[in-house]
Write a protein that holds these residues in place. Structure first.
Motif, PDB file in Angstrom:
ATOM      1  N   LYS A  58      55.474 -36.280   3.924  1.00 45.98           N
ATOM      2  CA  LYS A  58      56.645 -36.779   4.655  1.00 45.98           C
ATOM      3  C   LYS A  58      56.258 -37.675   5.818  1.00 45.98           C
ATOM      4  CE  LYS A  58      58.182 -32.678   5.539  1.00 45.98           C
ATOM      5  NZ  LYS A  58      58.913 -31.531   6.062  1.00 45.98           N
ATOM      6  N   GLY A  59      55.092 -37.420   6.438  1.00 47.83           N
ATOM      7  CA  GLY A  59      54.770 -38.099   7.689  1.00 47.83           C
ATOM      8  C   GLY A  59      53.703 -39.167   7.639  1.00 47.83           C
ATOM      9  N   TRP A  60      53.134 -39.443   6.468  1.00 50.02           N
ATOM     10  CA  TRP A  60      52.010 -40.380   6.393  1.00 50.02           C
ATOM     11  C   TRP A  60      52.373 -41.787   6.838  1.00 50.02           C
ATOM     12  CZ3 TRP A  60      52.055 -44.672   3.231  1.00 50.02           C
ATOM     13  CH2 TRP A  60      53.028 -44.704   2.229  1.00 50.02           C
ATOM     14  N   GLU A  61      53.624 -42.196   6.649  1.00 49.21           N
ATOM     15  CA  GLU A  61      54.002 -43.573   6.983  1.00 49.21           C
ATOM     16  C   GLU A  61      53.993 -43.845   8.486  1.00 49.21           C
ATOM     17  OE1 GLU A  61      56.796 -45.418   3.759  1.00 49.21           O
ATOM     18  OE2 GLU A  61      57.511 -43.392   4.251  1.00 49.21           O
ATOM     19  N   SER A  79      41.186 -31.237   4.515  1.00 49.57           N
ATOM     20  CA  SER A  79      41.065 -32.605   5.030  1.00 49.57           C
ATOM     21  C   SER A  79      40.569 -33.567   3.950  1.00 49.57           C
ATOM     22  CB  SER A  79      40.153 -32.648   6.257  1.00 49.57           C
ATOM     23  OG  SER A  79      38.899 -32.085   5.987  1.00 49.57           O
ATOM     24  N   ARG A  80      39.769 -33.083   3.006  1.00 50.53           N
ATOM     25  CA  ARG A  80      39.339 -33.923   1.880  1.00 50.53           C
ATOM     26  C   ARG A  80      40.558 -34.303   1.039  1.00 50.53           C
ATOM     27  NH1 ARG A  80      35.227 -31.128   0.189  1.00 50.53           N
ATOM     28  NH2 ARG A  80      36.504 -29.763  -1.101  1.00 50.53           N
ATOM     29  N   GLN A  81      41.463 -33.357   0.824  1.00 49.87           N
ATOM     30  CA  GLN A  81      42.700 -33.640   0.088  1.00 49.87           C
ATOM     31  C   GLN A  81      43.552 -34.666   0.841  1.00 49.87           C
ATOM     32  OE1 GLN A  81      44.915 -30.049  -0.929  1.00 49.87           O
ATOM     33  NE2 GLN A  81      43.001 -28.906  -0.960  1.00 49.87           N
ATOM     34  N   ALA A  82      43.654 -34.484   2.147  1.00 50.44           N
ATOM     35  CA  ALA A  82      44.452 -35.397   2.962  1.00 50.44           C
ATOM     36  C   ALA A  82      43.860 -36.803   2.940  1.00 50.44           C
ATOM     37  CB  ALA A  82      44.539 -34.886   4.399  1.00 50.44           C
ATOM     38  N   ALA A  83      42.549 -36.904   3.065  1.00 51.10           N
ATOM     39  CA  ALA A  83      41.892 -38.213   3.058  1.00 51.10           C
ATOM     40  C   ALA A  83      42.078 -38.906   1.710  1.00 51.10           C
ATOM     41  CB  ALA A  83      40.419 -38.062   3.398  1.00 51.10           C
ATOM     42  N   ALA A  84      41.992 -38.155   0.610  1.00 51.08           N
ATOM     43  CA  ALA A  84      42.200 -38.743  -0.719  1.00 51.08           C
ATOM     44  C   ALA A  84      43.640 -39.230  -0.856  1.00 51.08           C
ATOM     45  CB  ALA A  84      41.860 -37.726  -1.803  1.00 51.08           C
ATOM     46  N   ARG A  88      44.786 -43.205  -1.399  1.00 51.86           N
ATOM     47  CA  ARG A  88      45.690 -43.673  -2.470  1.00 51.86           C
ATOM     48  C   ARG A  88      46.837 -44.497  -1.907  1.00 51.86           C
ATOM     49  NH1 ARG A  88      44.713 -38.417  -4.421  1.00 51.86           N
ATOM     50  NH2 ARG A  88      46.722 -37.648  -3.672  1.00 51.86           N
ATOM     51  N   LYS A  89      47.174 -44.269  -0.642  1.00 55.13           N
ATOM     52  CA  LYS A  89      48.255 -45.023   0.006  1.00 55.13           C
ATOM     53  C   LYS A  89      47.744 -46.305   0.677  1.00 55.13           C
ATOM     54  CE  LYS A  89      51.467 -41.983  -0.903  1.00 55.13           C
ATOM     55  NZ  LYS A  89      52.465 -42.276  -1.934  1.00 55.13           N
ATOM     56  N   GLY A  90      46.452 -46.581   0.541  1.00 55.07           N
ATOM     57  CA  GLY A  90      45.899 -47.824   1.068  1.00 55.07           C
ATOM     58  C   GLY A  90      45.203 -47.718   2.416  1.00 55.07           C
TER      59      GLY A  90
END
Length: 112
Positions: A58-61, A79-84, A88-90
């Protein structure tokens, strides 16, 4: 077969040691703490921005695309999941290898 597996997992992201992460932070990177608010009460890395993994979709943008982002959790798994996800979002994203526990072992600053 290996290509299919890589597509399933998404892009690999580089991991940084605590010392490498600290150097990137001094150069303007953002440290994204993906732990829960409860976990952050035990201590946090100064200057880190809180965005729990459960809220990342919800908050990545709200994160700036022009900055490198170092994702951090307790041990380096979330954090590895978050970084991946961010990759993927650029975003240019990294994982803090070993999380805040490795940061502590390296004797780097913490804030209560």
């Amino acid at each position: 077969m290996l290509g299919w597996f890589r597509n399933l997992l998404g892009p690999g992201v580089p991991s940084l040691s605590p010392q490498e992460a600290q150097a990137k932070l001094k150069s303007g990177a953002i440290l994204l703490d993906v732990r829960t608010p409860y976990e952050r009460k035990d201590g946090k890395i100064p200057g880190s921005k809180a965005l729990p993994l459960a809220e990342l979709a919800k908050g990545w943008e709200s994160l700036p695309k022009d900055k490198e982002i170092i994702c951090q959790c307790a041990s380096g798994n979330r954090s590895r999941q978050a970084a991946a996800f961010l990759a993927r979002k650029g975003y240019t994203a990294y994982n803090l290898l070993g999380g805040i526990e490795a940061w502590k072992r390296a004797g780097l600053p913490l804030k209560k």
